[in-house]
Design an enzyme around this catalytic site. Structure first.
Site, PDB file in Angstrom:
ATOM      1  N   ARG A  52       0.820  -1.670  -0.099  1.00 43.62           N
ATOM      2  CA  ARG A  52      -0.335  -0.164  -0.562  1.00 43.62           C
ATOM      3  C   ARG A  52       0.748   1.277   0.370  1.00 43.62           C
ATOM      4  O   ARG A  52       0.310   2.667  -0.824  1.00 43.62           O
ATOM      5  CB  ARG A  52      -1.072   0.190   1.351  1.00 43.62           C
ATOM      6  CG  ARG A  52      -2.178  -0.871   1.389  1.00 43.62           C
ATOM      7  CD  ARG A  52      -2.921  -1.535   2.227  1.00 43.62           C
ATOM      8  NE  ARG A  52      -1.786  -1.982   2.722  1.00 43.62           N
ATOM      9  CZ  ARG A  52      -2.441  -3.667   2.398  1.00 43.62           C
ATOM     10  NH1 ARG A  52      -3.097  -3.576   1.784  1.00 43.62           N
ATOM     11  NH2 ARG A  52      -1.435  -4.716   2.466  1.00 43.62           N
ATOM     12  N   THR A  53       1.608   1.119   0.831  1.00 42.63           N
ATOM     13  CA  THR A  53       2.426   2.243   1.245  1.00 42.63           C
ATOM     14  C   THR A  53       3.675   3.028  -0.093  1.00 42.63           C
ATOM     15  O   THR A  53       3.175   4.334  -0.859  1.00 42.63           O
ATOM     16  CB  THR A  53       3.357   2.465   2.513  1.00 42.63           C
ATOM     17  OG1 THR A  53       3.201   2.284   3.151  1.00 42.63           O
ATOM     18  CG2 THR A  53       3.997   3.876   2.799  1.00 42.63           C
ATOM     19  N   LYS A  81      25.124  -4.443  -2.850  1.00 43.86           N
ATOM     20  CA  LYS A  81      26.713  -4.377  -3.096  1.00 43.86           C
ATOM     21  C   LYS A  81      27.800  -4.162  -1.915  1.00 43.86           C
ATOM     22  O   LYS A  81      28.702  -3.511  -1.887  1.00 43.86           O
ATOM     23  CB  LYS A  81      27.415  -3.299  -4.249  1.00 43.86           C
ATOM     24  CG  LYS A  81      26.892  -4.128  -5.646  1.00 43.86           C
ATOM     25  CD  LYS A  81      27.113  -3.324  -6.778  1.00 43.86           C
ATOM     26  CE  LYS A  81      26.944  -4.003  -8.326  1.00 43.86           C
ATOM     27  NZ  LYS A  81      26.654  -3.357  -9.031  1.00 43.86           N
ATOM     28  N   HIS A 130       5.504   6.052  11.251  1.00 38.89           N
ATOM     29  CA  HIS A 130       5.411   5.480   9.946  1.00 38.89           C
ATOM     30  C   HIS A 130       4.321   6.708   9.314  1.00 38.89           C
ATOM     31  O   HIS A 130       2.958   6.848   9.808  1.00 38.89           O
ATOM     32  CB  HIS A 130       4.304   4.070  10.101  1.00 38.89           C
ATOM     33  CG  HIS A 130       4.552   4.265   8.696  1.00 38.89           C
ATOM     34  ND1 HIS A 130       4.101   5.168   7.360  1.00 38.89           N
ATOM     35  CD2 HIS A 130       3.758   2.943   7.813  1.00 38.89           C
ATOM     36  CE1 HIS A 130       4.068   4.281   6.253  1.00 38.89           C
ATOM     37  NE2 HIS A 130       3.641   2.762   6.614  1.00 38.89           N
TER      38      HIS A 130
HETATM   39  C1  NCD Z   1       2.339  -1.020   8.280  1.00 41.54           C
HETATM   40  C2  NCD Z   1       3.897  -0.602   8.282  1.00 41.54           C
HETATM   41  O1  NCD Z   1       4.223  -0.552   7.529  1.00 41.54           O
HETATM   42  O2  NCD Z   1       4.215  -0.281   8.837  1.00 41.54           O
HETATM   43  N1  NCD Z   1       1.861  -1.282   6.821  1.00 41.54           N
HETATM   44  C3  NCD Z   1       1.039  -0.281   6.048  1.00 41.54           C
HETATM   45  O3  NCD Z   1       2.293   1.139   5.711  1.00 41.54           O
HETATM   46  N2  NCD Z   1      -0.158   0.184   5.614  1.00 41.54           N
HETATM   47  C4  NCD Z   1       1.520  -1.647   9.507  1.00 41.54           C
HETATM   48  C5  NCD Z   1       2.374  -3.296   9.073  1.00 41.54           C
HETATM   49  O4  NCD Z   1       3.082  -3.819   8.951  1.00 41.54           O
HETATM   50  O5  NCD Z   1       2.007  -4.130   9.563  1.00 41.54           O
END
Ligand code: NCD
Length: 306
Positions: A52-53, A81, A130
């Site tokens: 998703r991100t 590398k 995040h």
């Molecule tokens: C999350 C992450 O990467 O921290 N996912 C995301 O970006 N939507 C949550 C997760 O991985 O559990």
């Protein structure tokens, strides 16, 4: 100096509210924005897995008329590398206008920002934070509830390693009247540094429990999370803790009729698929919000006004 987004506290509450307003406008009037980033390039540097991100960042830039370049695993870049993150980012800084990066090491995006003068967006650094997921979560809450203050939020699952939780707690602690309820196994409690910074310093009280069902009737928002297997030191602990909470329709019997259920996804076992058809399940709407808020964020960091 370029403006970066490394931690959600890099933006004021006013700036966050503005981003949400722009994202809402993009949802209503997408055509108005379709050429806003013409001839601009976004690089997505993902040293850790993502669906998703990364794809919402790329879709966001393409929908703004810009283009994208990058890599989706460390193994396909010169990291394999032995190149340092600093050198990789410095290189990409010669090609792109803005970078979104995800890295397993906490602090990697800060190090990157020091060697490059285009905007850097932290798309997740280890078990730390995040911020763009938090912007997604806030846009989702705003669309579901019509406000960002005065409700009770339950965070459930892996609150220790869950970086989305750390950033969202930080953000919500800056809005009025939020009651925090933390539901996790004892081993996966919210880290002390997050409680200190986001809550204790501001005199915000919170409830901690291991029992989801006992607090369910109080919640306006339930933020479910996956147990973060990749951050565990041993597999036995993961196996013991992974199914601590499984949300299913029976567990929602005593929940409020206007509860909003969020999850950053991916889910593993923590929400059964039959919850998806409950109108309170907001996590697929949340996925869509991720693209629009990232469009608003790219515009902001590139200094483009539409
Ligand atoms: C999350 C992450 O990467 O921290 N996912 C995301 O970006 N939507 C949550 C997760 O991985 O559990």
């Amino acid at each position: 100096m370029a403006r970066n987004l490394i931690d959600i506290v890099d933006f004021s509450v006013e700036e966050i509210n503005e981003l949400i307003a722009v994202a809402e406008d993009i949802i209503e009037n997408p055509v108005k924005y379709q050429d806003a980033c013409a001839h601009k390039q976004l690089a997505t540097l993902f040293f850790e897995p993502s669906t998703r991100t990364r794809l919402s960042f790329e879709s966001a830039m393409l929908s703004l008329g810009g283009s994208v370049l990058g890599f989706s695993s460390a193994s396909s870049s010169s990291t394999a590398k032995g190149e340092t993150v600093g050198d990789t980012v410095r290189t990409v800084g010669c090609y792109a206008d803005i970078i979104a990066m995800r890295h397993p090491k906490e602090g990697a995006p800060i190090a990157a920002a020091q060697v490059c003068d285009i905007p850097i967006i932290n798309a997740g650094d280890g078990g730390h934070c995040h911020p763009t997921q938090t912007l997604t979560d806030l846009l989702t809450i705003h669309r579901e509830k019509g406000r960002l203050d005065n409700f009770t939020v339950g965070f459930c699952g892996d609150l220790k390693f869950g970086r989305t939780v750390h950033s969202l707690v930080n953000a919500l602690s800056r809005y009025e009247g939020i009651n925090f309820v933390f539901i996790s196994p004892v081993e996966l409690k919210l880290p002390r540094y997050v409680k200190e910074e986001a809550l204790k310093k501001k005199g915000i009280s919170y409830v901690q429990t291991t029992d989801l069902e006992s607090v369910m009737p109080d919640l306006d928002i339930l933020y479910m999370t996956r147990v973060q297997r990749e951050r565990f030191f041993n597999e036995e602990d993961y196996l013991r803790l992974k199914d601590s909470y499984i949300l299913n329709p029976e567990k929602l019997v005593n929940a409020k009729p206007d509860l909003s259920i969020l999850h950053p996804l991916p889910r593993v076992n923590e929400i059964t698929v039959d919850v998806d058809k409950d109108p309170r399940a907001a996590y697929w709407r949340q996925v869509a919000c991720g693209k629009y808020i990232r469009m608003a964020l790219i515009l902001k960091l590139l200094g483009i006004e539409v």
